[in-house]
Design a protein around this motif. Structure first.
Motif, PDB file in Angstrom:
ATOM      1  N   ALA A  91       0.830  -1.205   0.000  1.00 23.52           N
ATOM      2  CA  ALA A  91       0.000   0.000   0.000  1.00 23.52           C
ATOM      3  C   ALA A  91       0.869   1.262   0.000  1.00 23.52           C
ATOM      4  CB  ALA A  91      -0.940  -0.010   1.200  1.00 23.52           C
ATOM      5  N   GLU A  92       1.932   1.254   0.804  1.00 23.03           N
ATOM      6  CA  GLU A  92       2.809   2.416   0.874  1.00 23.03           C
ATOM      7  C   GLU A  92       3.534   2.639  -0.448  1.00 23.03           C
ATOM      8  OE1 GLU A  92       6.632   4.024   3.491  1.00 23.03           O
ATOM      9  OE2 GLU A  92       5.484   2.281   4.164  1.00 23.03           O
ATOM     10  N   GLU A  93       3.954   1.533  -1.070  1.00 19.92           N
ATOM     11  CA  GLU A  93       4.714   1.645  -2.320  1.00 19.92           C
ATOM     12  C   GLU A  93       3.817   1.975  -3.509  1.00 19.92           C
ATOM     13  OE1 GLU A  93       8.067   1.142  -2.976  1.00 19.92           O
ATOM     14  OE2 GLU A  93       8.511   1.039  -0.831  1.00 19.92           O
ATOM     15  N   SER A  94       2.569   1.520  -3.480  1.00 19.79           N
ATOM     16  CA  SER A  94       1.687   1.674  -4.642  1.00 19.79           C
ATOM     17  C   SER A  94       0.750   2.863  -4.529  1.00 19.79           C
ATOM     18  CB  SER A  94       0.846   0.407  -4.829  1.00 19.79           C
ATOM     19  OG  SER A  94      -0.077   0.262  -3.753  1.00 19.79           O
ATOM     20  N   GLY A  95       0.508   3.324  -3.295  1.00 20.78           N
ATOM     21  CA  GLY A  95      -0.446   4.398  -3.098  1.00 20.78           C
ATOM     22  C   GLY A  95      -1.891   3.954  -3.156  1.00 20.78           C
ATOM     23  N   ARG A  96      -2.126   2.644  -3.033  1.00 25.91           N
ATOM     24  CA  ARG A  96      -3.480   2.093  -3.073  1.00 25.91           C
ATOM     25  C   ARG A  96      -3.717   1.248  -1.828  1.00 25.91           C
ATOM     26  NH1 ARG A  96      -4.713   0.234  -9.256  1.00 25.91           N
ATOM     27  NH2 ARG A  96      -6.530  -0.602  -8.172  1.00 25.91           N
ATOM     28  N   THR A  97      -4.972   1.002  -1.530  1.00 25.64           N
ATOM     29  CA  THR A  97      -5.345   0.179  -0.379  1.00 25.64           C
ATOM     30  C   THR A  97      -5.911  -1.148  -0.867  1.00 25.64           C
ATOM     31  OG1 THR A  97      -5.868   2.148   0.923  1.00 25.64           O
ATOM     32  CG2 THR A  97      -6.757   0.046   1.697  1.00 25.64           C
ATOM     33  N   PRO A  98      -5.365  -2.269  -0.410  1.00 22.14           N
ATOM     34  CA  PRO A  98      -5.891  -3.568  -0.841  1.00 22.14           C
ATOM     35  C   PRO A  98      -7.345  -3.746  -0.413  1.00 22.14           C
ATOM     36  CG  PRO A  98      -3.744  -3.810   0.205  1.00 22.14           C
ATOM     37  CD  PRO A  98      -4.183  -2.406   0.461  1.00 22.14           C
ATOM     38  N   ASP A  99      -8.108  -4.410  -1.259  1.00 22.38           N
ATOM     39  CA  ASP A  99      -9.514  -4.686  -0.986  1.00 22.38           C
ATOM     40  C   ASP A  99      -9.634  -6.087  -0.391  1.00 22.38           C
ATOM     41  OD1 ASP A  99     -12.202  -5.912  -1.725  1.00 22.38           O
ATOM     42  OD2 ASP A  99     -12.561  -3.813  -2.231  1.00 22.38           O
ATOM     43  N   PRO A 100     -10.089  -6.216   0.874  1.00 12.76           N
ATOM     44  CA  PRO A 100     -10.161  -7.542   1.514  1.00 12.76           C
ATOM     45  C   PRO A 100     -11.038  -8.527   0.760  1.00 12.76           C
ATOM     46  CG  PRO A 100     -10.399  -5.794   3.149  1.00 12.76           C
ATOM     47  CD  PRO A 100     -10.474  -5.132   1.810  1.00 12.76           C
ATOM     48  N   SER A 101     -12.172  -8.056   0.220  1.00 11.77           N
ATOM     49  CA  SER A 101     -13.051  -8.955  -0.511  1.00 11.77           C
ATOM     50  C   SER A 101     -12.392  -9.467  -1.786  1.00 11.77           C
ATOM     51  CB  SER A 101     -14.364  -8.242  -0.849  1.00 11.77           C
ATOM     52  OG  SER A 101     -15.220  -9.110  -1.574  1.00 11.77           O
ATOM     53  N   ALA A 102     -11.617  -8.605  -2.459  1.00 14.76           N
ATOM     54  CA  ALA A 102     -10.923  -9.030  -3.676  1.00 14.76           C
ATOM     55  C   ALA A 102      -9.821 -10.044  -3.357  1.00 14.76           C
ATOM     56  CB  ALA A 102     -10.345  -7.818  -4.399  1.00 14.76           C
ATOM     57  N   LEU A 103      -9.143  -9.876  -2.223  1.00 14.48           N
ATOM     58  CA  LEU A 103      -8.159 -10.879  -1.799  1.00 14.48           C
ATOM     59  C   LEU A 103      -8.825 -12.236  -1.614  1.00 14.48           C
ATOM     60  CD1 LEU A 103      -6.194  -8.804   0.880  1.00 14.48           C
ATOM     61  CD2 LEU A 103      -5.307  -9.531  -1.345  1.00 14.48           C
ATOM     62  N   GLU A 104      -9.968 -12.258  -0.939  1.00 19.49           N
ATOM     63  CA  GLU A 104     -10.691 -13.508  -0.717  1.00 19.49           C
ATOM     64  C   GLU A 104     -11.190 -14.086  -2.037  1.00 19.49           C
ATOM     65  OE1 GLU A 104     -10.835 -15.288   1.822  1.00 19.49           O
ATOM     66  OE2 GLU A 104     -10.422 -13.995   3.539  1.00 19.49           O
TER      67      GLU A 104
END
Length: 335
Positions: A275-288
């Motif tokens: 997240a720090e390197e990309s400037g985006r926040t991972p989506d928990p539902s998309a991970l699942e």
């Protein structure tokens, strides 16, 4: 693969290597990975290459049928080549032929790609990364996800290429099974666990509907950045190999591989590095979603193995074990 393809000879490979200007080579089969066939090649001057022969009849994620699969695989190889040419160092792309092609057709069913030989150790599928290694791989993925999508990069739909065949088996309506020692047991296993597997397909559909959309949602993804596709550099850095699954998708398609902990949860610290390197926040539902999709896609792949003519071999024995593990994981839970 441990079994060699019956209809690809070393003489044919040596002739094909002339397309890359590579001649006078000795070949050694490398029984690694699953789905493709690999050799190492060495010429009289000691130069080395790594060869991959793709089975186009078993690459539905590149396209259904050998013609479509060849086109999809070529787009993936060209995408990796463009990323490497743009200066993305972690990308170990296939080499172009003298004519500029990164894939050479071997008859109707197979296609050859040639990678530069890198004298670096690789990991293994299922290997657990240390916290530092996870963080380093997340930085590699962030650099990939920030990169401008090359023109050849295909947009990858989140659906399952083999879903129609899987659903037919779960309904008991699939009569297209060829002979083989695992055909009957595989069909029986899937039909016995049909109710639980249909539940997971329904969950799959719910999670597809919740995937991020809109401008900027899709990035260049590798698709399988697990340790088996990582080379450890002497400076501790990583390079990514095996780009046949690359294409445009949401970044969680890559992230779940690296963030998944042994207890089945996701490593928040590793995700925070990305997240720090990309400037985006991972989506928990998309991970699942992509974790679930991986198992369902594997299920479809093993189904295709056992619906086709097959014998008893090291590869089919391993596939039978993986099929049972995958079904148990999908229906009974646990990782």
């Amino acid at each position: 693969m441990h079994d060699l393809p019956a209809d690809v000879s070393e003489a044919e490979l040596r002739e094909a290597l002339l397309k890359w200007g590579v001649r006078s080579v000795s070949l050694a089969y490398a029984p690694v990975g699953f789905g493709d066939y690999h050799w190492s090649a060495r010429d009289d001057e000691g130069r080395r290459w790594f060869l991959t022969v793709a089975d186009l009849a078993n690459k539905p994620y590149c396209g259904e049928g050998t013609t479509a699969a060849h086109a999809g695989l070529l787009a993936a190889m060209d995408t990796a080549g463009a990323l490497s040419a743009a200066g993305l160092d972690p990308v170990l792309a296939p080499l172009p032929t003298l004519d500029g092609a990164r894939l050479h057709r071997l008859g109707e069913r197979y296609a050859l790609s040639v990678q530069p030989w890198v004298d670096a150790p690789s990991g293994a599928f299922g290997q657990r990364l240390t916290a530092r290694e996870r963080a380093d791989v997340m930085r590699v993925l962030a650099s990939l996800h920030r990169s401008a999508p090359p023109a050849p990069a295909p947009v990858l739909p989140p659906g399952l290429p083999g879903r129609r065949r899987l659903e037919a088996v779960l309904r008991g309506a699939d009569d297209g099974w060829a002979d083989g020692p695992f055909a009957g047991p595989a069909r029986e296993l899937l039909q016995e666990r049909a109710a639980g597997l249909r539940d997971r397909l329904e969950e799959f559909d719910r999670r597809v509907a919740a995937l991020p959309t809109g401008a900027g949602a899709l990035v260049v993804t590798h698709g399988e950045p697990h340790p088996g596709n990582l080379l450890w550099g002497p400076d501790g850095g990583f390079r990514l190999v095996d780009w046949d699954t690359c294409g445009l998708a949401v970044p969680e398609r890559d992230l779940w591989h690296v963030a998944l902990r042994e207890d089945g949860g996701f490593d928040a610290e590793a995700l925070s590095v990305w997240a720090e390197e990309s400037g985006r926040t991972p989506d928990p539902s998309a991970l699942e979603f992509y974790r679930l999709r991986w198992d369902l896609d594997d299920l479809c792949a093993f189904l295709d193995v056992f619906r086709a003519p097959h014998g008893r071999s090291a590869d089919t024995e391993a596939s039978w074990g993986w099929l049972r593990e995958t079904v148990a994981r999908l229906v009974d839970g646990g990782r």
